[in-house]
Design a protein around this motif. Structure first.
Motif, mmCIF file in Angstrom:
data_model
loop_
_atom_site.group_PDB
_atom_site.id
_atom_site.type_symbol
_atom_site.label_atom_id
_atom_site.label_comp_id
_atom_site.label_asym_id
_atom_site.label_seq_id
_atom_site.Cartn_x
_atom_site.Cartn_y
_atom_site.Cartn_z
ATOM 1 N N PHE A 244 0.844 -1.206 0.000
ATOM 2 C CA PHE A 244 0.000 0.000 0.000
ATOM 3 C C PHE A 244 0.881 1.259 0.000
ATOM 4 C CE2 PHE A 244 -1.886 3.258 2.858
ATOM 5 C CZ PHE A 244 -2.823 3.753 1.964
ATOM 6 N N ILE A 245 1.872 1.287 0.875
ATOM 7 C CA ILE A 245 2.752 2.468 0.971
ATOM 8 C C ILE A 245 3.482 2.691 -0.362
ATOM 9 C CG2 ILE A 245 4.850 3.345 2.119
ATOM 10 C CD1 ILE A 245 3.821 1.766 4.660
ATOM 11 N N ASP A 246 3.863 1.590 -1.008
ATOM 12 C CA ASP A 246 4.633 1.691 -2.258
ATOM 13 C C ASP A 246 3.854 2.338 -3.404
ATOM 14 O OD1 ASP A 246 6.897 0.663 -1.130
ATOM 15 O OD2 ASP A 246 6.627 -1.373 -1.899
ATOM 16 N N LEU A 247 2.522 2.385 -3.278
ATOM 17 C CA LEU A 247 1.727 3.080 -4.310
ATOM 18 C C LEU A 247 2.155 4.538 -4.422
ATOM 19 C CD1 LEU A 247 -1.893 1.874 -3.431
ATOM 20 C CD2 LEU A 247 -0.602 1.277 -5.502
ATOM 21 N N PHE A 248 2.539 5.110 -3.273
ATOM 22 C CA PHE A 248 2.866 6.538 -3.243
ATOM 23 C C PHE A 248 4.307 6.791 -3.696
ATOM 24 C CE2 PHE A 248 -0.581 5.692 -0.311
ATOM 25 C CZ PHE A 248 -1.537 6.587 -0.785
ATOM 26 N N ASP A 249 5.000 5.692 -4.028
ATOM 27 C CA ASP A 249 6.371 5.810 -4.504
ATOM 28 C C ASP A 249 6.486 5.232 -5.918
ATOM 29 O OD1 ASP A 249 8.999 6.507 -4.230
ATOM 30 O OD2 ASP A 249 9.594 4.627 -3.273
ATOM 31 N N GLY A 250 5.336 5.020 -6.546
ATOM 32 C CA GLY A 250 5.350 4.557 -7.941
ATOM 33 C C GLY A 250 5.961 3.183 -8.143
ATOM 34 N N LYS A 251 5.917 2.318 -7.149
ATOM 35 C CA LYS A 251 6.571 1.002 -7.297
ATOM 36 C C LYS A 251 5.762 0.057 -8.188
ATOM 37 C CE LYS A 251 10.173 1.413 -4.443
ATOM 38 N NZ LYS A 251 10.023 1.562 -3.019
ATOM 39 N N ASN A 252 4.505 0.390 -8.435
ATOM 40 C CA ASN A 252 3.671 -0.513 -9.250
ATOM 41 C C ASN A 252 3.581 -0.058 -10.695
ATOM 42 O OD1 ASN A 252 2.092 1.767 -8.220
ATOM 43 N ND2 ASN A 252 0.374 0.841 -9.281
ATOM 44 N N GLU A 253 3.405 -1.067 -11.562
ATOM 45 C CA GLU A 253 2.970 -0.797 -12.928
ATOM 46 C C GLU A 253 1.652 -1.553 -13.071
ATOM 47 O OE1 GLU A 253 5.556 -2.071 -16.091
ATOM 48 O OE2 GLU A 253 4.452 -0.917 -17.577
ATOM 49 N N GLY A 254 0.602 -0.875 -13.478
ATOM 50 C CA GLY A 254 -0.723 -1.504 -13.496
ATOM 51 C C GLY A 254 -1.240 -1.694 -12.074
ATOM 52 N N LYS A 255 -2.108 -2.670 -11.898
ATOM 53 C CA LYS A 255 -2.792 -2.858 -10.610
ATOM 54 C C LYS A 255 -1.863 -3.475 -9.570
ATOM 55 C CE LYS A 255 -6.227 -3.000 -7.850
ATOM 56 N NZ LYS A 255 -5.493 -2.165 -6.882
ATOM 57 N N MET A 256 -1.778 -2.853 -8.408
ATOM 58 C CA MET A 256 -0.958 -3.388 -7.302
ATOM 59 C C MET A 256 -1.800 -4.382 -6.514
ATOM 60 S SD MET A 256 2.036 -3.040 -5.768
ATOM 61 C CE MET A 256 2.967 -1.753 -4.935
ATOM 62 N N ILE A 257 -1.303 -5.609 -6.440
ATOM 63 C CA ILE A 257 -2.061 -6.706 -5.813
ATOM 64 C C ILE A 257 -1.128 -7.503 -4.914
ATOM 65 C CG2 ILE A 257 -3.123 -8.962 -6.367
ATOM 66 C CD1 ILE A 257 -4.340 -7.605 -8.826
ATOM 67 N N VAL A 258 -1.654 -7.943 -3.785
ATOM 68 C CA VAL A 258 -0.856 -8.826 -2.918
ATOM 69 C C VAL A 258 -1.451 -10.228 -2.998
ATOM 70 C CG1 VAL A 258 0.059 -9.219 -0.612
ATOM 71 C CG2 VAL A 258 -0.362 -6.871 -1.399
ATOM 72 N N LYS A 259 -0.577 -11.192 -3.279
ATOM 73 C CA LYS A 259 -1.009 -12.597 -3.357
ATOM 74 C C LYS A 259 -0.707 -13.253 -2.011
ATOM 75 C CE LYS A 259 -0.396 -16.667 -6.144
ATOM 76 N NZ LYS A 259 0.605 -17.540 -6.667
ATOM 77 N N ILE A 260 -1.706 -13.882 -1.447
ATOM 78 C CA ILE A 260 -1.510 -14.476 -0.117
ATOM 79 C C ILE A 260 -1.125 -15.939 -0.281
ATOM 80 C CG2 ILE A 260 -2.549 -14.813 2.157
ATOM 81 C CD1 ILE A 260 -2.325 -11.835 1.154
#
Ligand SMILES: NC(=O)c1ccc[n+]([C@@H]2O[C@H](COP(=O)([O-])OP(=O)(O)OC[C@H]3O[C@@H](n4cnc5c(N)ncnc54)[C@H](OP(=O)(O)O)[C@@H]3O)[C@@H](O)[C@H]2O)c1
Length: 331
Positions: free
Chosen positions: A315-331
């Motif tokens: 979640f925090i990494d969204l504000f640092d542009g770490k994602n390309e496309g949808k940011m998803i966590v796989k459990i």
């Protein structure tokens, strides 16, 4: 024992790991009418930042000491509810917990054979609907028009650009790294892309990329990026305010150029929206997005992070542009 993530403190500025607390809780015994859910994929989204503030909005704020909630794909591992069977998958707004019990309200079944499960949090979920219905209903695109998308390499932006291309528009994206710029052009069909972090003069960069001006601006980020785009709008342009991630962590209201005069002289329209405004169009929207995905007209783009414990950092990494496309966590 079941691991759960609580909001421990209201973030000030950019959220920190210390704003969240991991806890273990015992799951109660399943009652008639309930299902036991195992979390499979978790969506982390910029709008959750708004729910971490104690302010009135279109959704109530998260309470301190309570679990954070977001879009989640879960497997039904036990059911005492006639509407759901063991082994089925559902999507819903659920707690950041490894397991949880639900009475089934607000859960929608998803078909793991029709698309990848994570797609129901991305292109076939709220992300895709936001992109399609926001762009279509408020952008009112016509073939040949010039569309500018901010946050173009993010979840919503990436889909908006692809849909704008399907609709015959010329598409220019703004994103925050050279890798993203390259990918927008080579993988997602953007005609031009601008790195807003390295561009010496963003207003000129937009002008060069849109020599005839901007017909539609689909805005995900607000702030300085928008100042540069709004300086280039055309007569009768439509400005669609989907989000303003660059402002979500501000502790003071940001100062900006006044836009009223520009809207007047260009007879332009600026409209904000919340995707639930278009709830009646969701079934049609999902049908269209599914068709485009199957036909290969839309390419699914996601950044998948592994492990329950990674949710707050993702979640925090969204504000640092770490994602390309949808940011998803796989459990
Ligand atoms: N209206 C609605 O109903 C609705 C529904 C869903 C989402 N939204 C909004 O739409 C926007 C996009 O959401 P999303 O889910 O697709 O998330 P997203 O774009 O994947 O969000 C993360 C991206 O935002 C960019 N970003 C982060 N901080 C920034 C800053 N200070 N300035 C410029 N860009 C920044 C980063 O990309 P770079 O590398 O390019 O910086 C990052 O990868 C958000 O503002 C969200 O709140 C609205």
């Amino acid at each position: 024992m079941n691991k759960v993530i609580l909001l421990d403190k209201r973030p000030v500025g950019i959220p920190a790991l210390t704003d969240f607390k991991f806890t273990n809780e015992e799951l109660p015994v399943l009652k008639v009418g309930e299902v036991l859910l195992k979390t499979v994929y978790v969506s982390v989204d910029p709008y959750l930042r708004g729910r971490m503030k104690d302010t009135k909005s279109y959704v109530p704020p998260f309470q301190l000491g309570q679990p954070v909630q977001s879009g989640i794909i879960a497997e039904i591992i036990d059911s005492l509810n006639d509407n759901f069977k063991k082994g089925e998958y559902v999507v819903g707004s659920l707690k950041w917990a490894e397991y949880q019990i639900s009475n089934g309200k607000g859960l929608t079944k998803v078909d793991p054979d029709a698309a990848s499960l994570s797609a129901y949090l991305g292109v076939l979920g709220m992300t895709g609907l936001t992109a399609y219905l926001g762009f279509r209903n408020l952008g009112l695109p016509k073939a040949g028009e010039t569309v500018v998308v901010s946050g173009a390499a993010g979840a919503v932006g990436n889909v908006v650009g692809q849909i704008a291309k399907i609709m015959g528009c010329r598409v220019v994206g703004l994103a925050g790294s050279d890798e993203k710029i390259e990918s927008l052009k080579s993988r997602f069909g953007y005609d031009e892309a601008i790195n807003y972090k390295t561009s010496a003069n963003l207003e000129d960069a937009v002008k060069n990329a849109c020599p005839d001006g901007v017909d539609i601006y689909f805005d995900n980020v607000g702030g300085n990026v928008s100042d540069a785009v709004l300086a280039n709008i055309k007569y009768k342009s439509r400005i669609v305010i989907c989000g303003a991630i660059s402002l979500y962590n501000d502790t003071e209201p940001a100062m900006a150029p006044r836009v009223e005069g520009r809207l007047v002289v260009n007879s332009a329209t600026m409209s904000g929206f919340i995707i639930s405004d278009f709830a009646e169009q969701f079934p049609e929207g999902i049908q269209q997005l599914t068709t485009w995905l199957k036909e290969g007209k839309i390419t699914q783009c996601e950044t998948v992070v592994d492990g329950f414990d990674s949710i707050p950092q993702a979640f925090i990494d969204l504000f640092d542009g770490k994602n390309e496309g949808k940011m998803i966590v796989k459990i």
